[in-house]
Design a protein around this motif. Structure first.
Motif, PDB file in Angstrom:
ATOM      1  N   LEU A 138      33.189  39.810  33.302  1.00 22.36           N
ATOM      2  CA  LEU A 138      32.602  40.434  34.483  1.00 22.36           C
ATOM      3  C   LEU A 138      31.579  39.536  35.182  1.00 22.36           C
ATOM      4  N   GLY A 139      30.959  38.606  34.456  1.00 22.72           N
ATOM      5  CA  GLY A 139      29.906  37.796  35.058  1.00 22.72           C
ATOM      6  C   GLY A 139      30.360  37.058  36.306  1.00 22.72           C
ATOM      7  N   LEU A 140      31.442  36.299  36.208  1.00 24.19           N
ATOM      8  CA  LEU A 140      31.948  35.540  37.349  1.00 24.19           C
ATOM      9  C   LEU A 140      32.520  36.466  38.407  1.00 24.19           C
ATOM     10  N   GLN A 141      33.118  37.548  37.991  1.00 23.32           N
ATOM     11  CA  GLN A 141      33.680  38.513  38.942  1.00 23.32           C
ATOM     12  C   GLN A 141      32.582  39.107  39.817  1.00 23.32           C
ATOM     13  N   ILE A 142      31.465  39.504  39.191  1.00 26.28           N
ATOM     14  CA  ILE A 142      30.339  40.047  39.953  1.00 26.28           C
ATOM     15  C   ILE A 142      29.800  38.993  40.915  1.00 26.28           C
ATOM     16  N   ARG A 143      29.656  37.771  40.404  1.00 28.14           N
ATOM     17  CA  ARG A 143      29.134  36.684  41.238  1.00 28.14           C
ATOM     18  C   ARG A 143      30.009  36.447  42.458  1.00 28.14           C
ATOM     19  N   GLN A 144      31.315  36.411  42.273  1.00 25.01           N
ATOM     20  CA  GLN A 144      32.221  36.137  43.386  1.00 25.01           C
ATOM     21  C   GLN A 144      32.154  37.224  44.447  1.00 25.01           C
ATOM     22  N   HIS A 145      32.099  38.487  44.014  1.00 26.16           N
ATOM     23  CA  HIS A 145      32.015  39.569  44.995  1.00 26.16           C
ATOM     24  C   HIS A 145      30.674  39.551  45.725  1.00 26.16           C
ATOM     25  N   CYS A 146      29.616  39.199  45.002  1.00 28.40           N
ATOM     26  CA  CYS A 146      28.305  39.090  45.634  1.00 28.40           C
ATOM     27  C   CYS A 146      28.304  37.970  46.673  1.00 28.40           C
ATOM     28  N   LEU A 147      28.842  36.802  46.301  1.00 27.56           N
ATOM     29  CA  LEU A 147      28.891  35.683  47.237  1.00 27.56           C
ATOM     30  C   LEU A 147      29.787  35.997  48.426  1.00 27.56           C
ATOM     31  N   ALA A 148      30.881  36.710  48.200  1.00 26.22           N
ATOM     32  CA  ALA A 148      31.769  37.087  49.302  1.00 26.22           C
ATOM     33  C   ALA A 148      31.044  37.990  50.287  1.00 26.22           C
ATOM     34  N   PHE A 149      30.265  38.944  49.759  1.00 27.11           N
ATOM     35  CA  PHE A 149      29.471  39.817  50.622  1.00 27.11           C
ATOM     36  C   PHE A 149      28.495  38.986  51.449  1.00 27.11           C
ATOM     37  N   CYS A 150      27.765  38.080  50.791  1.00 23.02           N
ATOM     38  CA  CYS A 150      26.772  37.274  51.486  1.00 23.02           C
ATOM     39  C   CYS A 150      27.420  36.337  52.507  1.00 23.02           C
ATOM     40  N   GLN A 151      28.561  35.753  52.148  1.00 25.58           N
ATOM     41  CA  GLN A 151      29.271  34.849  53.050  1.00 25.58           C
ATOM     42  C   GLN A 151      29.739  35.595  54.296  1.00 25.58           C
ATOM     43  N   SER A 152      30.283  36.796  54.104  1.00 25.73           N
ATOM     44  CA  SER A 152      30.769  37.585  55.230  1.00 25.73           C
ATOM     45  C   SER A 152      29.621  38.054  56.116  1.00 25.73           C
TER      46      SER A 152
ATOM     47  N   PHE B  57      46.158  36.412  55.796  1.00 18.08           N
ATOM     48  CA  PHE B  57      45.106  37.389  55.531  1.00 18.08           C
ATOM     49  C   PHE B  57      43.944  36.735  54.784  1.00 18.08           C
ATOM     50  N   GLU B  58      42.799  37.415  54.838  1.00 20.96           N
ATOM     51  CA  GLU B  58      41.613  36.970  54.112  1.00 20.96           C
ATOM     52  C   GLU B  58      41.636  37.560  52.715  1.00 20.96           C
ATOM     53  N   ALA B  59      41.115  36.804  51.757  1.00 19.62           N
ATOM     54  CA  ALA B  59      41.076  37.277  50.369  1.00 19.62           C
ATOM     55  C   ALA B  59      39.776  36.835  49.719  1.00 19.62           C
ATOM     56  N   ILE B  60      39.438  37.513  48.629  1.00 18.64           N
ATOM     57  CA  ILE B  60      38.319  37.095  47.786  1.00 18.64           C
ATOM     58  C   ILE B  60      38.922  36.456  46.545  1.00 18.64           C
ATOM     59  N   ALA B  61      38.547  35.210  46.280  1.00 16.06           N
ATOM     60  CA  ALA B  61      39.084  34.474  45.136  1.00 16.06           C
ATOM     61  C   ALA B  61      38.209  34.733  43.913  1.00 16.06           C
ATOM     62  N   VAL B  62      38.788  35.373  42.890  1.00 15.93           N
ATOM     63  CA  VAL B  62      38.034  35.763  41.699  1.00 15.93           C
ATOM     64  C   VAL B  62      38.716  35.180  40.462  1.00 15.93           C
ATOM     65  N   PRO B  63      38.161  34.120  39.873  1.00 18.36           N
ATOM     66  CA  PRO B  63      38.734  33.590  38.623  1.00 18.36           C
ATOM     67  C   PRO B  63      38.611  34.612  37.492  1.00 18.36           C
ATOM     68  N   ALA B  64      39.683  34.781  36.737  1.00 17.45           N
ATOM     69  CA  ALA B  64      39.648  35.679  35.578  1.00 17.45           C
ATOM     70  C   ALA B  64      38.925  34.977  34.436  1.00 17.45           C
TER      71      ALA B  64
END
Length: 312
Positions: A193-207, A90-97
């Motif tokens: 939250l900073g890195l979490q927001i960034r990762q979700h934003c990049l995942a959206f843009c990548q997809s 499956f596909e996943a979004i990798a989000v460092p805590a």
């Protein structure tokens, strides 16, 4: 050229439904495929994993080495990853805590697998704790059963809209935490939250980039040859793809400055971008769904030229 140790583990994993022997026998192992931060090529590595409170976690331990492993740098650049776990893929979004959340999760991981605490003790770097989030669609959203290209199209668009909402919700949480600060010596704004927001934003843009590349290279040319009446709509969508690519860059730049941004101006700009992106998705659906609804998904395999030839 001899097979590397990692490659031999990968081959054994895939040949035996996720089970391997040797030093990993009986352990919890998955395969993580990332996109190279510089090369853009796919790289697969076997990693131990830990489940904590329903979360699927991997640790950037590199056995206590002084530098983060290459796969960690890759997922920071390209958060969308592929996970193979047992017989499942499956596909996943990798989000460092980050912050206190990272520390809490690491303590729980070390309680289950003490070896990670030993690795941490042997290095000065903070071992990354990465959450592999399985992005899904809320019940009742999306097309349900996928039987046509229109269904698949709507599934992708529903996921993209959900990611936009996710980013907006995390931005609201970030600014709410900033507003709760008690003074100049208070806690940092929205820790974790900073890195979490960034990762979700990049995942959206990548997809979205992957989606548009597929449309420009395959979907649009096929539709243009079979449905000439769509020419004007397809030309407009190609132009919009260039505009959307610009918006993606602006969105990443906007979120990079979230720590010091004025909340009202930031939200106004984020909402403007979200409206433009959503309007593009709406127009794609209005223009293409009626045609795509008549094309089965997944497509039938091509017929072999000699399949009907009789043998004597």
């Amino acid at each position: 050229m001899p097979t590397s140790f990692n490659q031999s583990v990968i081959e054994e994993f895939r040949a035996n439904d996720g089970k391997v022997g040797g030093p990993f026998e009986g352990g919890d192992l998955l395969l993580l495929t990332t996109t190279g931060a510089r090369s853009g090529a796919e790289h697969t590595v076997p990693l131990g994993y830990v489940r904590v409170g329903g979360l699927l976690l991997v640790i950037g331990s590199a056995a206590g080495a002084p530098r983060h492993p290459a796969w960690y740098h890759n997922l920071l650049a390209h958060p969308l990853v592929r996970v193979e776990l047992g017989t499942e893929e499956f596909e996943a979004i990798a989000v460092p805590a980050e912050g206190t959340r990272r520390d809490r999760l690491f303590e729980q991981v070390a309680a289950v697998e003490p070896g990670y605490a030993d690795y941490q003790a042997h290095t000065t770097r903070l071992l990354p704790v990465v959450v592999l989030e399985r992005p899904g669609i809320e019940p009742g959203e999306g097309p349900g059963e996928i039987t046509t290209f229109a269904d698949k199209f709507l599934e992708v668009h529903t996921w993209l809209r959900a990611q936009l909402r996710h980013v907006a919700a995390e931005v609201d949480a970030h600014f709410a935490a900033r507003a709760d600060r008690t003074g100049p010596d208070g806690p940092p704004a929205a820790p974790g939250l900073g890195l979490q927001i960034r990762q979700h934003c990049l995942a959206f843009c990548q997809s979205l980039e992957f989606h548009h590349t597929g449309e420009d290279a395959h979907v649009f040319p096929a539709l243009a040859s079979r449905h000439p009446h769509l020419a004007a709509a397809l030309d407009r969508l190609r132009d919009e793809h260039r505009t959307v690519a610009r918006l993606q860059g602006e969105l990443v730049a906007l979120l990079a400055d979230i720590g010091e941004a004025d909340p009202l101006r930031f939200r106004t700009e984020l909402n403007r971008m979200a409206r433009e992106l959503t309007a593009h998705l709406d127009y794609e659906e209005e223009s293409l769904i009626p045609v795509l609804a008549g094309i089965p998904f997944p497509p039938a395999p091509p017929a072999h030229a000699g399949a009907a030839t009789a043998t004597g």
